[in-house]
Scaffold this active site. Structure first.
Site, mmCIF file in Angstrom:
data_model
loop_
_atom_site.group_PDB
_atom_site.id
_atom_site.type_symbol
_atom_site.label_atom_id
_atom_site.label_comp_id
_atom_site.label_asym_id
_atom_site.label_seq_id
_atom_site.Cartn_x
_atom_site.Cartn_y
_atom_site.Cartn_z
ATOM 1 N N LYS A 249 -72.985 106.254 38.565
ATOM 2 C CA LYS A 249 -73.895 105.547 37.531
ATOM 3 C C LYS A 249 -75.021 104.908 37.980
ATOM 4 O O LYS A 249 -75.723 105.446 38.808
ATOM 5 C CB LYS A 249 -73.045 104.294 36.733
ATOM 6 C CG LYS A 249 -71.739 105.107 36.157
ATOM 7 C CD LYS A 249 -70.621 104.032 35.730
ATOM 8 C CE LYS A 249 -69.964 103.620 36.600
ATOM 9 N NZ LYS A 249 -68.607 102.762 36.050
ATOM 10 N N ASP B 52 -61.406 100.865 35.817
ATOM 11 C CA ASP B 52 -61.389 100.388 34.265
ATOM 12 C C ASP B 52 -60.825 101.612 33.501
ATOM 13 O O ASP B 52 -60.190 101.073 32.658
ATOM 14 C CB ASP B 52 -63.191 100.398 33.766
ATOM 15 C CG ASP B 52 -63.888 101.870 34.232
ATOM 16 O OD1 ASP B 52 -63.484 102.689 34.828
ATOM 17 O OD2 ASP B 52 -64.782 101.818 33.672
HETATM 18 C C1 BGC Z 1 -66.597 106.309 37.753
HETATM 19 C C2 BGC Z 1 -65.305 105.909 37.341
HETATM 20 C C3 BGC Z 1 -65.325 105.184 36.113
HETATM 21 C C4 BGC Z 1 -66.268 105.600 35.089
HETATM 22 C C5 BGC Z 1 -66.387 104.670 33.839
HETATM 23 C C6 BGC Z 1 -67.611 106.795 36.653
HETATM 24 O O1 BGC Z 1 -68.913 106.646 37.114
HETATM 25 O O2 BGC Z 1 -66.757 107.124 38.898
HETATM 26 O O3 BGC Z 1 -64.595 105.136 38.262
HETATM 27 O O4 BGC Z 1 -63.835 105.017 35.506
HETATM 28 O O5 BGC Z 1 -67.558 105.945 35.719
HETATM 29 O O6 BGC Z 1 -66.827 103.670 34.072
#
Ligand code: BGC
Length: 493
Positions: free
Chosen positions: A194, A230
Site C-alpha cells: 500500500k 486486519d
Molecule cells: C496487505 C495485507 C492487508 C491488506 C488489507 C495488503 O496490502 O498486504 O496484509 O491485509 O492490504 O489491509
C-alpha cells in the site's frame, strides 16, 4: 487526534440472496444505462478486456485455488506467490474471553489506538474507546525508528488520556501487512505494501521494534501479546457475533483474505489436529505472471508508477487505493483519442491522484451520480457534456465491477476449498468483511454477493459487515493469549 468512538460493536449482516443489480445489465454483450436510455456499447467495446465473463471468473477461481495449494505445500511454499501465512490463531472467539486490553491498528486508512473491555455482560459484552492518530507522509516513508517512536508516542498519549500509564495492560497489535509468524507475539515483516515504505523494517520482528521504542521512552510499560493481520482481526470480530464465521476479507486501501484451514494441510506448522487461520495475502496473486492475460495497459501503468513495481498485482487491479487512478488513466486515453470531452485534456486531468476512489463511489450513486460526475469533471476543467458524464459513469462502473468480480473469483476459490475440506454437498458459512471500498461504494457489496452466489452455487454464504473494525478481534486473540500466559485454563488461540 481526530475522532473518538465508543461501543460500536454491532455487526450488520447482508444475505447474498438479497442481492440484486438494478442499474446496469451486466450481460456479456452489452451494458445499457437504463436511466436515460443512452447506448454505451462503444465503451463496452473499448474496455472489453476489463469485463469478465463467468467463464473467465471460473478460470480465475481455479487459478487461485492452485495458488492456495502451492502456498500451503512444503515444497512449493518458498516459490509460491500467494504466501499463505500461518497466523497461530486456532479458533474463533467462544464467548469466554474477558479482560481490559489495548489494541493498536496500523496499516489501514487510519492509525487507531483502542481500549477494549471484554466482559461477560450479556447486553454489552464489549466496550471500546478509541482515538485516531495521524501518521504523516514523512513517517510512512521514513525510517523504522521514526515509525515505531511515533507509535510508542501515540500509545503513551492514549494511556495518559485514559489515566492508565501506571498499568501494564496486554496489547493486541493489528498490523495490516504480510508477516511471517512462528508464534502469536512475533511477526517478521515480509514486505511493505500500500502507501507504506519505511526503511529498515522488512525482515525484522515488529514486536521487537515496538518494544524497543517503548523501552527507550521509559515512561510506561506494555505487554504486546499478539500481532494479527486486519483480515484475521475482522474474522475474529465477526466470529464474536457469529460462530460460523471462518473467512475474513478486507477490500479497502489494500485487499486480502484469511480463512480457517485444516492443520493437516498446513505443511509448515506441526500437528494434524484442528484448524489454524491462514493469512492468504491474496494481493500478491499474479506476481509470477499468472494474471498477465487479464491485466490491461492501465494496470501496467499503475504498477510502473507505484512504490512496489511488480508486486501486489492483484491488489492493484482490485483494491480501493487504485480505483480512482485506473479511471483517470482510462479517461486520459479516451480524451486523447477524442472519445471524451471533445478531446480536451487539462493539466488537472493529467495529474496523478486527481480522481479518487471516493469520487468513483459518488459517481456511481444511482440518483445523484450524474450530477456528482459533472461536478467532479468540471473541477478537472474538462467542460463535460451530458453524454460525457454518462460515459464516465459507465467507465467507473466497469472498473469497480471488475474489482468486485475479481474478489468474487478469489473468494470463490476459498469457499470451494472450505467446502472440499468439510466434505459437504452444500457449504454453509459466514464471511466477515470490512474495508472502505466494500462499505462506501453504493453498488459494490451487492455485486460481490451476487457474483459469489453464481460462482459457488452450492453454498449459503452470509456476509457479515464488521462495524467495529478489526481491533476488537485483535483484543479477542489477546484475551485468549493472556489467559494462557497467566496459566489460567489453557484454551486454544
Ligand atoms: C496487505 C495485507 C492487508 C491488506 C488489507 C495488503 O496490502 O498486504 O496484509 O491485509 O492490504 O489491509
Amino acid at each position: 487526534m481526530l475522532t473518538s468512538d465508543q461501543n460500536r460493536n454491532k455487526a450488520r449482516h447482508v444475505d447474498v440472496r438479497e442481492a440484486s443489480e438494478h442499474l446496469v445489465v451486466s450481460g456479456h454483450t452489452l451494458y445499457i444505462n437504463k436511466s436515460i436510455g443512452f447506448d454505451l456499447t462503444c465503451i463496452d467495446k473499448y474496455l472489453y478486456s476489463m469485463r469478465f465473463s463467468d467463464e473467465t471468473l471460473h478460470d480465475i477461481k481455479c487459478r487461485f485455488r492452485r495458488e492456495l495449494e502451492n502456498g500451503l505445500g512444503r515444497d512449493t511454499n518458498t516459490t509460491a506467490t500467494v504466501k499463505m501465512l500461518p497466523t497461530f490463531v486456532r479458533s474463533i472467539p467462544d464467548g469466554s474471553e474477558k479482560g481490559d486490553f489495548l489494541a493498536l491498528d496500523l496499516g489501514g486508512s487510519n492509525f487507531r489506538i483502542l481500549r477494549v473491555k471484554v466482559t461477560q455482560d450479556k447486553k454489552q459484552p464489549v466496550q471500546m474507546e478509541s482515538l485516531v492518530y495521524e501518521t504523516p507522509e514523512d513517517i510512512i516513508h521514513g525510517s523504522g525508528t521514526q515509525l515505531f517512536d511515533h507509535v510508542a508516542e501515540c500509545l503513551g498519549d492514549f494511556m495518559e488520556k485514559q489515566k492508565i500509564k501506571d498499568k501494564k495492560l496486554p496489547v493486541g497489535f493489528t498490523f495490516s501487512f504480510p508477516c511471517a509468524q512462528t508464534k502469536l507475539d512475533e511477526a517478521v515483516l515480509v514486505t511493505w505494501t500500500k502507501k507504506f515504505k519505511v526503511s529498515g523494517v522488512e525482515g525484522m520482528d515488529v514486536v521487537k521494534l515496538l518494544n524497543k521504542a517503548i523501552k527507550k521512552r521509559g515512561d510506561y510499560e506494555a505487554d504486546i501479546m499478539a500481532v494479527v493481520n486486519d483480515t484475521t482481526g475482522t474474522m475474529m470480530t465477526c466470529g464474536f457475533d457469529d460462530q460460523r464465521c471462518e473467512v475474513g476479507i478486507i477490500i479497502g486501501t489494500g485487499t486480502n483474505a484469511c480463512y480457517m484451514e485444516e492443520l493437516r494441510h498446513i505443511d509448515l506448522v506441526e500437528g494434524d489436529e484442528g484448524r489454524m487461520c491462514i493469512n492468504t495475502e491474496w494481493g500478491a496473486f499474479g506476481d509470477d505472471g499468472s494474471l498477465e492475460d487479464l491485466r490491461t495497459e492501465f494496470d501496467r501503468e499503475i504498477d510502473r508508477g507505484s512504490l512496489n513495481p511488480g508486486k501486489q498485482l492483484f491488489e492493484k487491479m482490485a483494491s480501493g487505493m487504485f480505483m480512482g487512478e485506473l479511471v483517470r488513466l482510462i479517461l486520459v486515453k479516451m480524451a486523447k483519442e477524442g472519445l471524451l470531452f471533445e478531446g480536451r485534456i487539462t493539466p488537472e486531468l493529467l495529474t496523478k491522484g486527481k480522481i479518487e476512489t471516493k469520487h468513483v463511489s459518488a459517481i456511481e450513486k444511482s440518483k445523484e451520480g450524474l450530477t456528482k460526475c459533472k461536478e467532479i469533471l468540471t473541477r478537472l476543467g474538462v467542460e463535460p457534456s451530458q453524454e460525457d458524464c454518462v460515459a464516465v459513469q459507465h467507465v467507473c462502473t466497469i472498473v469497480s465491477f471488475r474489482s468486485a468480480n475479481l474478489i468474487a473469483a478469489t473468494l470463490g476459490g476459498i469457499l470451494t476449498r472450505l467446502k472440499d475440506n468439510k466434505g459437504v454437498a452444500r457449504l454453509r458459512t459466514t464471511v466477515g468483511i470490512d474495508g472502505s471500498m466494500y462499505k462506501m461504494h453504493p453498488q459494490y457489496a451487492r455485486r460481490l454477493h451476487k457474483t459469489v452466489r453464481r460462482l459457488v452455487p452450492d453454498s449459503d454464504v452470509r456476509f457479515l459487515l464488521s462495524e467495529s473494525g478489526s481491533a476488537k478481534g485483535a483484543a479477542m486473540v489477546t484475551a485468549v493469549a493472556y489467559r494462557n500466559k497467566m496459566g489460567l485454563t489453557p484454551t486454544k488461540v
